[in-house]
Design a protein around this motif. Structure first.
Motif, PDB file in Angstrom:
ATOM      1  N   THR A 221      30.777  43.228  43.848  1.00 59.33           N
ATOM      2  CA  THR A 221      30.651  44.573  44.257  1.00 59.33           C
ATOM      3  C   THR A 221      32.281  44.950  43.720  1.00 59.33           C
ATOM      4  O   THR A 221      32.518  45.784  42.947  1.00 59.33           O
ATOM      5  N   HIS A 222      33.128  44.042  44.801  1.00 59.45           N
ATOM      6  CA  HIS A 222      34.545  45.183  44.748  1.00 59.45           C
ATOM      7  C   HIS A 222      35.013  43.728  43.520  1.00 59.45           C
ATOM      8  O   HIS A 222      35.752  43.179  44.061  1.00 59.45           O
ATOM      9  N   ARG A 223      35.140  43.940  42.616  1.00 56.27           N
ATOM     10  CA  ARG A 223      35.300  43.364  41.591  1.00 56.27           C
ATOM     11  C   ARG A 223      37.083  43.627  40.944  1.00 56.27           C
ATOM     12  O   ARG A 223      36.556  44.665  39.433  1.00 56.27           O
ATOM     13  N   TYR A 224      37.630  43.857  41.442  1.00 56.63           N
ATOM     14  CA  TYR A 224      39.219  43.904  40.634  1.00 56.63           C
ATOM     15  C   TYR A 224      40.340  43.324  40.403  1.00 56.63           C
ATOM     16  O   TYR A 224      41.055  43.751  39.904  1.00 56.63           O
ATOM     17  N   LEU A 225      39.899  41.893  40.654  1.00 57.49           N
ATOM     18  CA  LEU A 225      40.910  40.656  39.856  1.00 57.49           C
ATOM     19  C   LEU A 225      39.969  40.885  38.758  1.00 57.49           C
ATOM     20  O   LEU A 225      38.962  40.411  38.690  1.00 57.49           O
ATOM     21  N   HIS A 226      40.745  39.975  37.535  1.00 62.48           N
ATOM     22  CA  HIS A 226      40.312  40.182  36.709  1.00 62.48           C
ATOM     23  C   HIS A 226      39.800  38.326  37.032  1.00 62.48           C
ATOM     24  O   HIS A 226      41.394  37.224  36.408  1.00 62.48           O
ATOM     25  N   ARG A 227      38.797  38.031  35.970  1.00 58.06           N
ATOM     26  CA  ARG A 227      38.543  36.455  36.597  1.00 58.06           C
ATOM     27  C   ARG A 227      39.629  35.350  35.761  1.00 58.06           C
ATOM     28  O   ARG A 227      40.028  34.385  35.816  1.00 58.06           O
ATOM     29  N   PRO A 228      39.018  35.553  34.190  1.00 58.55           N
ATOM     30  CA  PRO A 228      40.294  34.574  33.194  1.00 58.55           C
ATOM     31  C   PRO A 228      41.561  34.796  33.391  1.00 58.55           C
ATOM     32  O   PRO A 228      42.689  33.648  33.597  1.00 58.55           O
ATOM     33  N   THR A 229      42.092  35.594  34.285  1.00 54.99           N
ATOM     34  CA  THR A 229      43.692  36.131  34.424  1.00 54.99           C
ATOM     35  C   THR A 229      43.909  34.661  36.617  1.00 54.99           C
ATOM     36  O   THR A 229      44.890  34.538  35.811  1.00 54.99           O
ATOM     37  N   VAL A 230      43.130  35.569  36.967  1.00 57.37           N
ATOM     38  CA  VAL A 230      43.161  34.635  38.087  1.00 57.37           C
ATOM     39  C   VAL A 230      43.128  33.178  38.210  1.00 57.37           C
ATOM     40  O   VAL A 230      43.595  32.234  38.639  1.00 57.37           O
TER      41      VAL A 230
END
Length: 549
Positions: A220-229
């Protein structure tokens, strides 16, 4: 044989000290003997009569008179001593001392009578060990007999509580004797490691861990952008031997390392080295941030926020709270709490959405730390006007555009937005239900009614997540199953936080009684819901230590 009598050794050397004439005992020894016979606590009758009491139960005087011997009067001289029953008579220190003292003169006989000295010394040692063993048994019994009508034994509930009490006292003592930092005092220490020996896992394993982070660790705390990571992870593996860094590179490396650290704790591949590997990743990210330079950036906040979440999951909540103070100030420094003005020209949509997500993740952690530690909040609602993030999945957020999701499709960001809205309600509960000055019972009751309506409204809006039974949850795909667990757990804790103050209020009227009873029922229902969720998670193998520490 010639009629002469062989003179035996001087018997005075073998005479126990207890047979020594009293004239040879000093006055100090007599006073010490009398002091050792003094009871630490007198029974109620002896105390009232100011008579000498033997300190056991029944005491000598009450036993002789056939009276009831009780120790019900309050004890105000420190920790209440344990009362031994008259049937248990632990050996006094004098017996032990005499046994050792009797053995000491035998040492002088060793040159002349080696066969006599050796068994006497061994007998003295055996007596000393036996006396200590009996004393330990009596001491363990004395810790249990202070509670009346309780079975004394290893299966007794009193025995379990006594062991738990001693264990907690030992843990408290050990936590105060460590050389922990002031900012982490009372926290569970992390295993020591040297980040210079860090070995990155194979790249395909790192990518799997990134998936675990987004689907399990932080649903739920999805503050990162997965493609960018994933792009930053690829750069980390391609530039492992890089010695020159551009501005912002170290924070990106720290973010990838923290994602690996958190995901390692929730990996489905259980390994006894997972905890050590996780700490190694954390230490490496910390090393990168110590060398951070340049202006404050969004990645500066993200990396430290990841560390705060990691420390909280490792039972280091005080360390997390200390680091969060810096993180919140950095969030203010880059203006995450304010709306961004519309820009003319090209807009980086990934940065816009990540700014919103990161701020609300900071906001949520601030509320939970405040509730857990009972300390003031770092971010105040009057100082913010940031928008909520858009309900779009990471793959629909590109640098130059946003891809609208099809109607009636479910986004992983729906649960994140629901969690943010629940945190806003939690903020109001903390402010109104837990003020500096105590509130009367009617005021607490009115606040409870107000926020109960808010929680019911939130529950209705979040019905797809919080209404599912456990059988429905386990059928959901990741990360939706974990999102249901997190939201049900968060909602239940919010209910307890709202109703808890009423349980300790004074009951003066019949309305107060009904209000307290309603709050008690709500707390019990929420607690049972949490326990049921926890038990089902454990039975299905979906519970990790990082979830409950």
């Amino acid at each position: 044989m010639n009629g002469s009598i062989t003179t035996p050794p001087d018997q005075s050397a073998l005479t126990p000290q207890s047979n020594v004439p009293s004239s040879n005992i000093s006055a100090a020894d007599k006073r010490g003997a009398r002091a050792r016979m003094r009871a630490t606590r007198a029974c109620d009758r002896c105390k009232g009569k100011k008579a000498r009491c033997s300190g056991n139960q029944p005491c000598t005087l009450c036993d002789r008179l056939g009276l009831e011997c009780a120790y019900k009067a309050s004890y105000r001289r420190g920790r209440t001593p344990y009362i031994l029953p008259s049937t248990y008579l632990p050996p006094t220190p004098d017996v032990n001392t005499a046994a050792v003292a009797n053995a000491q003169p035998m040492l002088s006989l060793a040159p002349s009578f080696p066969d006599l000295a050796e068994p006497v010394v061994e007998a003295g040692k055996a007596a000393e060990e036996a006396a200590l063993e009996v004393a330990e048994k009596e001491s363990s019994i004395s810790e249990l007999v202070d509670v009346p009508s309780s079975y004394i034994g290893p299966a007794s509930g009193v025995s379990f509580l006594t062991r738990a009490k001693k264990r907690l006292q030992e843990d408290a003592t050990s936590s105060h004797t460590t050389d922990a930092s002031t900012f982490a005092s009372g926290d569970t220490p992390l295993p020591e490691c040297d980040s210079s020996f860090l070995v990155l896992p194979p790249k395909h394993e790192a990518m799997l861990l990134i998936g675990t982070y987004f689907n399990v660790s932080f649903p739920t705390h999805r503050y990162l952008h997965r493609p960018t990571v994933e792009i930053w992870c690829d750069e980390l593996y391609r530039n492992q031997m890089q010695y020159s860094f551009k501005s912002g590179d170290r924070e990106k490396k720290a973010i990838v390392l923290m994602v690996l650290a958190q995901a390692t704790l929730t990996s489905r591949y259980e390994d006894e080295n997972n905890a050590a590997r996780s700490v190694m990743f954390y230490a490496a990210s910390e090393q990168q941030l110590t060398k951070e330079s340049g202006e404050t950036r969004l990645t500066s906040v993200m990396s430290r926020l990841l560390q705060c979440h990691y420390l909280a999951s490792q039972s280091r909540i005080n360390h997390a709270w200390s680091l969060f103070g810096t993180t919140a100030r950095l969030a203010f420094a880059v203006g995450l709490h304010r709306k961004q003005r519309p820009r003319i020209g090209r807009v980086n949509h990934v940065e816009v959405q990540c700014r919103r997500r990161t701020f609300w993740a900071v906001y949520s952690l601030d509320r939970y730390l405040s509730a857990a530690l009972g300390r003031p909040k770092a971010i105040h609602d009057d100082d913010i006007d940031q928008d909520l993030p858009d309900c779009l999945d990471d793959e629909n957020i590109l640098l130059d555009k946003l891809i609208t999701r099809p109607p009636h499709s479910q986004s992983v960001m729906q649960a994140s937005i629901c969690h943010i809205k629940l945190t806003r309600i939690l903020s109001g509960i903390l402010k109104e239900q837990y003020p500096i000055h105590p509130l009367p019972t009617p005021s607490h009751h009115l606040i409870t009614i107000k926020y109960t309506a808010s929680l019911h409204s939130w529950h209705s809006d979040s019905f797809p997540f919080v209404s599912k039974s456990w059988q429905d949850i386990i059928l959901l795909a990741a990360p939706f199953s974990r999102q249901c667990e997190v939201l049900i757990n968060a909602y239940s804790h919010a209910v307890i936080l709202l109703h808890r103050p009423l349980l300790l209020c004074d009951i003066k009227t019949e309305d107060d009684r009904h209000a307290v009873q309603d709050s008690a029922n709500a707390c019990v229902e929420a607690a049972l819901r949490i326990l049921g969720l926890f038990g089902d998670s454990c039975e299905s193998g979906r519970m990790y230590g990082a979830f409950w520490k």
